[in-house]
Design a protein around this motif. Structure first.
Motif, short mmCIF file in Angstrom:
data_model
loop_
_atom_site.label_atom_id
_atom_site.label_comp_id
_atom_site.label_asym_id
_atom_site.label_seq_id
_atom_site.Cartn_x
_atom_site.Cartn_y
_atom_site.Cartn_z
N LYS A 5 0.81 -1.13 0.12
CA LYS A 5 0.02 -0.18 -0.04
C LYS A 5 0.95 1.13 0.03
CE LYS A 5 -4.20 -1.93 2.31
NZ LYS A 5 -4.99 -1.57 3.38
N ARG A 8 2.06 1.80 -3.40
CA ARG A 8 1.07 2.16 -4.49
C ARG A 8 1.07 1.15 -5.37
NH1 ARG A 8 -0.85 8.32 -4.15
NH2 ARG A 8 0.31 8.95 -2.15
N HIS A 11 -0.97 1.00 -8.65
CA HIS A 11 -0.70 2.06 -9.88
C HIS A 11 0.31 1.73 -10.77
CE1 HIS A 11 -3.65 5.42 -8.10
NE2 HIS A 11 -3.46 4.77 -7.11
N SER A 48 6.96 4.79 -7.35
CA SER A 48 6.76 4.36 -5.97
C SER A 48 7.34 5.53 -4.97
CB SER A 48 7.01 3.13 -5.69
OG SER A 48 6.07 2.18 -6.24
N TYR A 51 5.40 8.69 -4.63
CA TYR A 51 4.42 8.29 -3.95
C TYR A 51 4.83 8.58 -2.47
CZ TYR A 51 1.67 6.96 -8.02
OH TYR A 51 1.13 6.71 -9.29
N ARG A 71 -3.92 5.48 4.78
CA ARG A 71 -2.64 5.29 4.04
C ARG A 71 -1.76 4.82 5.27
NH1 ARG A 71 -2.18 9.93 -0.46
NH2 ARG A 71 -3.74 9.08 -1.92
#
Length: 280
Positions: A5, A8, A11, A48, A51, A71
């Motif tokens: 997570k 992500r 994505h 990533s 992110y 998150r």
């Protein structure tokens, strides 16, 4: 699961765009597929990294968001120091893989990857609060993915394809902002500079241009039956638009994973493209 997570991983599907240049050029073989797959991994690791940096910066703000509070960093299940270490590892691996793919540092793909990093860091550090610029920078990420894949093999990207990706990306970005404005108006500073009428107007303008430019691209290819993919793409956008009008979600990746019909249409479109561009 918490680390997936954090980076992500869902994505990462956006980076399939990196395969587009070799598919359009009909250059599918073991060598090109392998190198492009490594390119997808490299770009995914870089995304990533971005992110994680963005989540670190927005920890306090995300804690007050109805969805983002879950998150890993905002909820506290992953410590900030741990996230920083993971981000650094992601960055090093990403740059290293791209250098290994090309066996040197002079290939443009490396500079495109670094450009993607700089643009997205600028976005995370403040430009995401500037109306229009925020959506333009989001769109640039999709364009850079295509040019990154093309640069690995020195493939020229069609002008019509560039315009198609540009407008499709703007459509998705404007649609996401519109849903955010409707559902969580205080979630972003930039939303105070937008209004629903403006976003809706340009959202569907860019959708129209996407279909026009895509049609021109299919004609330019001069490949028999490729025009059949035009109505398929129209159906995909129609289903996507129907979904965002009826639901609160505006994130394209979340929508894709939630709507089985949309997944099916995308698979049919993808298979059709492979058949027309590679097999026939």
């Amino acid at each position: 699961m918490k680390y997936l997570k954090l980076i992500r991983i869902k994505h990462w599907i956006k980076n399939i765009l990196i395969f587009l240049p070799i598919i359009c050029a009909g250059l599918l073989n073991i060598n090109t597929i392998t190198k492009t797959a490594l390119g997808v991994l490299s770009f995914s690791l870089m995304s990533s990294f971005i992110y994680i940096i963005n989540d670190i910066k927005d920890i306090e703000k995300d804690k007050n968001h109805p969805r983002k509070k879950n998150r890993p960093l905002a909820s506290g299940i992953i410590k900030k120091q741990t996230a920083i270490i993971i981000a650094v590892v992601m960055l090093i691996l990403s740059l290293s893989i791209t250098i290994i793919i090309n066996k040197n540092i002079t290939n443009p793909s490396l500079y495109i990857l670094i450009s993607y990093m700089i643009i997205n860091l600028a976005y995370s550090l403040g430009l995401k609060n500037v109306a229009i610029i925020d959506v333009a920078l989001l769109a640039s990420g999709f364009i850079l993915r295509v040019y990154y894949g093309a640069a690995i093999f020195n493939i020229e990207v069609s002008n019509w394809l560039f315009l198609t990706i540009l407008n499709a990306s703007l459509f998705l970005g404007l649609g996401k902002r519109r849903k955010e404005l409707i559902n969580t108006k205080n979630s972003r500073i930039v939303l105070k500079d937008y209004n629903e009428s403006f976003l809706e107007k340009f959202q569907y303008l860019t959708l129209t241009l996407t279909l026009v430019f895509y049609s021109l691209w299919t004609i330019e290819q001069n490949i028999k039956y490729l025009y059949i993919t035009i109505p398929l793409l129209m159906l995909i956008f129609m289903k996507y638009c129907l979904y965002i009008e009826k639901n609160d979600e505006g994130d394209p990746i979340t929508i894709l994973f939630e709507d089985k019909t949309l997944i099916m249409l995308c698979l049919i479109y993808g298979i059709s493209m492979l058949v027309f561009l590679v097999v026939l």
